[in-house]
Design a protein around this motif. Structure first.
Motif, mmCIF file in Angstrom:
data_model
loop_
_atom_site.group_PDB
_atom_site.id
_atom_site.type_symbol
_atom_site.label_atom_id
_atom_site.label_comp_id
_atom_site.label_asym_id
_atom_site.label_seq_id
_atom_site.Cartn_x
_atom_site.Cartn_y
_atom_site.Cartn_z
ATOM 1 N N GLU A 127 -18.150 2.344 -7.342
ATOM 2 C CA GLU A 127 -18.889 1.438 -8.216
ATOM 3 C C GLU A 127 -18.826 1.875 -9.680
ATOM 4 O O GLU A 127 -18.828 1.038 -10.580
ATOM 5 C CB GLU A 127 -20.347 1.352 -7.768
ATOM 6 C CG GLU A 127 -20.514 0.739 -6.372
ATOM 7 C CD GLU A 127 -21.959 0.588 -5.972
ATOM 8 O OE1 GLU A 127 -22.762 1.504 -6.274
ATOM 9 O OE2 GLU A 127 -22.303 -0.449 -5.375
ATOM 10 N N GLU A 128 -18.767 3.207 -9.903
ATOM 11 C CA GLU A 128 -18.778 3.701 -11.287
ATOM 12 C C GLU A 128 -18.394 5.174 -11.298
ATOM 13 O O GLU A 128 -18.642 5.908 -10.341
ATOM 14 C CB GLU A 128 -20.179 3.538 -11.901
ATOM 15 C CG GLU A 128 -20.290 4.011 -13.345
ATOM 16 C CD GLU A 128 -21.731 4.013 -13.843
ATOM 17 O OE1 GLU A 128 -21.952 3.788 -15.044
ATOM 18 O OE2 GLU A 128 -22.633 4.265 -13.010
ATOM 19 N N SER B 21 -18.444 5.719 -19.168
ATOM 20 C CA SER B 21 -18.538 5.081 -17.859
ATOM 21 C C SER B 21 -17.355 4.144 -17.626
ATOM 22 O O SER B 21 -16.894 3.461 -18.549
ATOM 23 C CB SER B 21 -19.841 4.286 -17.752
ATOM 24 O OG SER B 21 -19.856 3.482 -16.590
ATOM 25 N N ASP B 22 -16.865 4.135 -16.393
ATOM 26 C CA ASP B 22 -15.817 3.204 -15.966
ATOM 27 C C ASP B 22 -16.274 2.538 -14.684
ATOM 28 O O ASP B 22 -16.409 3.186 -13.648
ATOM 29 C CB ASP B 22 -14.497 3.940 -15.764
ATOM 30 C CG ASP B 22 -13.404 3.033 -15.177
ATOM 31 O OD1 ASP B 22 -13.592 1.797 -15.174
ATOM 32 O OD2 ASP B 22 -12.371 3.580 -14.729
ATOM 33 N N ALA B 23 -16.517 1.231 -14.777
ATOM 34 C CA ALA B 23 -16.890 0.457 -13.595
ATOM 35 C C ALA B 23 -15.874 -0.647 -13.327
ATOM 36 O O ALA B 23 -16.142 -1.559 -12.534
ATOM 37 C CB ALA B 23 -18.280 -0.142 -13.781
ATOM 38 N N THR B 24 -14.704 -0.573 -13.981
ATOM 39 C CA THR B 24 -13.710 -1.640 -13.854
ATOM 40 C C THR B 24 -12.480 -1.240 -13.051
ATOM 41 O O THR B 24 -11.785 -2.118 -12.541
ATOM 42 C CB THR B 24 -13.244 -2.110 -15.242
ATOM 43 O OG1 THR B 24 -12.609 -1.021 -15.932
ATOM 44 C CG2 THR B 24 -14.433 -2.608 -16.065
ATOM 45 N N THR B 25 -12.197 0.049 -12.931
ATOM 46 C CA THR B 25 -11.053 0.470 -12.132
ATOM 47 C C THR B 25 -11.303 0.134 -10.663
ATOM 48 O O THR B 25 -12.383 0.387 -10.130
ATOM 49 C CB THR B 25 -10.804 1.976 -12.281
ATOM 50 O OG1 THR B 25 -10.508 2.266 -13.649
ATOM 51 C CG2 THR B 25 -9.645 2.433 -11.420
ATOM 52 N N GLU B 26 -10.305 -0.441 -10.027
ATOM 53 C CA GLU B 26 -10.399 -0.868 -8.626
ATOM 54 C C GLU B 26 -10.015 0.320 -7.748
ATOM 55 O O GLU B 26 -8.863 0.763 -7.760
ATOM 56 C CB GLU B 26 -9.448 -2.035 -8.407
ATOM 57 C CG GLU B 26 -9.647 -2.827 -7.146
ATOM 58 C CD GLU B 26 -8.715 -4.037 -7.108
ATOM 59 O OE1 GLU B 26 -8.467 -4.525 -5.996
ATOM 60 O OE2 GLU B 26 -8.235 -4.464 -8.180
ATOM 61 N N ARG C 36 -6.260 4.062 -6.939
ATOM 62 C CA ARG C 36 -7.080 3.694 -8.097
ATOM 63 C C ARG C 36 -6.255 2.831 -9.042
ATOM 64 O O ARG C 36 -5.282 3.307 -9.639
ATOM 65 C CB ARG C 36 -7.589 4.959 -8.787
ATOM 66 C CG ARG C 36 -8.320 5.837 -7.773
ATOM 67 C CD ARG C 36 -8.881 7.114 -8.324
ATOM 68 N NE ARG C 36 -9.638 7.775 -7.250
ATOM 69 C CZ ARG C 36 -10.587 8.666 -7.446
ATOM 70 N NH1 ARG C 36 -10.898 9.045 -8.678
ATOM 71 N NH2 ARG C 36 -11.225 9.203 -6.409
ATOM 72 N N ALA D 52 -7.891 -1.572 -14.649
ATOM 73 C CA ALA D 52 -8.153 -2.976 -14.978
ATOM 74 C C ALA D 52 -7.019 -3.522 -15.848
ATOM 75 O O ALA D 52 -6.161 -2.784 -16.324
ATOM 76 C CB ALA D 52 -9.495 -3.095 -15.691
ATOM 77 N N ALA D 53 -7.047 -4.829 -16.053
ATOM 78 C CA ALA D 53 -6.088 -5.530 -16.922
ATOM 79 C C ALA D 53 -4.653 -5.340 -16.444
ATOM 80 O O ALA D 53 -3.749 -5.068 -17.231
ATOM 81 C CB ALA D 53 -6.240 -5.079 -18.374
ATOM 82 N N ARG D 54 -4.443 -5.504 -15.152
ATOM 83 C CA ARG D 54 -3.085 -5.363 -14.624
ATOM 84 C C ARG D 54 -2.216 -6.509 -15.103
ATOM 85 O O ARG D 54 -2.599 -7.680 -15.007
ATOM 86 C CB ARG D 54 -3.119 -5.335 -13.099
ATOM 87 C CG ARG D 54 -1.732 -5.130 -12.492
ATOM 88 C CD ARG D 54 -1.785 -4.866 -11.004
ATOM 89 N NE ARG D 54 -1.975 -6.079 -10.232
ATOM 90 C CZ ARG D 54 -1.783 -6.132 -8.898
ATOM 91 N NH1 ARG D 54 -1.431 -5.050 -8.247
ATOM 92 N NH2 ARG D 54 -1.978 -7.263 -8.268
#
Length: 262
Positions: free
Chosen positions: A15-16, A24-29, A43, A46-48
């Protein structure tokens, strides 16, 4: 291989993460699939970029290559001693770091976990996506061959993850990929993917460190695995067969009807 406690077993989604600087990074899948011994972790930043726009690697702009190089993923065995976890990496998308991957864990409840770095200052918050008490677990490790230096396959419930450290080019000939693929011969090294056993197509890869293989299938629609301790030769015309060696079954509690039903 030490026995990982059952509360860890399953698919975890991050989640984070908060690093040493408080960023903080909560956007990496992030996908982490854990058996009672082996794990796979992927991991995806984001923004692929949209890799479907042009399948020829030679035509990709630099931002596509840069994004690929910033992915993270690794796989191996997990050793748990009390609340201290050591994720031993048999293979890694990135070069080895200066420290082992160790962290202390705290379970807030059945599905929430906090991980605090041991050698590196960070805090990660995880949520389990697998239902508590899931009993169907599969874990296999590849015997190294001339085609692949290492390989791990883990499945829990309907989720699977795989990681392969290819000795040469990543093979694509056995996959159902739309468009030209000749220039993908420049891709070498590790491949890590996540998917579902059941869905629109069985064993479909939904996320991968090589995005062009997403939507293809890791294994045939019907597949069987031998009992624990046996060697398993993947079916012909599957990507796992391209590894060129047997896979050792370390865990297998799936019912045959689940793995073979349509």
């Amino acid at each position: 291989m030490s026995l990982v406690p059952s509360e860890y077993v399953g698919l975890w989604r991050r989640e984070e993460i908060v690093d040493a600087q408080g960023v903080s990074d909560a956007t990496t899948e992030v996908y982490w699939l854990q058996s009672h011994g082996l794990y796979v972790d992927l991991r995806i930043p984001a923004a692929r970029p949209d890799f479907r726009l042009d399948l020829l690697v030679s035509a990709w702009p630099d931002k596509h290559r840069d994004w690929l190089e910033h992915q993270e993923g690794f796989a191996g065995s997990l050793d748990v001693q009390g609340d201290l976890c050591h994720w031993q990496r048999d293979l890694d998308l990135q070069p080895p770091g200066p420290f082992d991957d160790r962290g202390r864990t705290e379970f807030l409840d059945d599905i929430h976990l906090i991980e605090t770095g041991s050698h590196v200052n960070y805090v990660e918050r995880w949520r389990k996506a697998t239902l508590p008490g899931e009993q169907q677990v599969l874990a296999l490790r590849l015997s190294p061959s001339a085609k692949a230096r290492a390989g791990i396959l883990v499945a829990v419930g309907n989720d699977f993850m795989y990681a392969i450290d290819w000795a040469g080019s990543i093979p694509l000939s056995v996959r159902d990929i739309d468009g030209p693929t000749a220039d993908f011969s420049m891709f070498r090294g590790c491949e890590i993917g996540y998917g579902h056993i059941h869905g629109e197509r069985r064993w479909s890869i939904e996320r991968c460190s090589l995005p062009v293989v997403e939507g293809t299938c890791l294994l045939p629609q019907t597949v069987a695995f031998p009992p624990v301790g046996a060697d398993w030769m993947p079916p012909p015309q599957s990507i796992l067969a391209e590894t060129g060696g047997p896979w050792v079954v370390l865990e297998q509690t799936f019912s045959p009807s689940f793995l073979t039903r349509g």
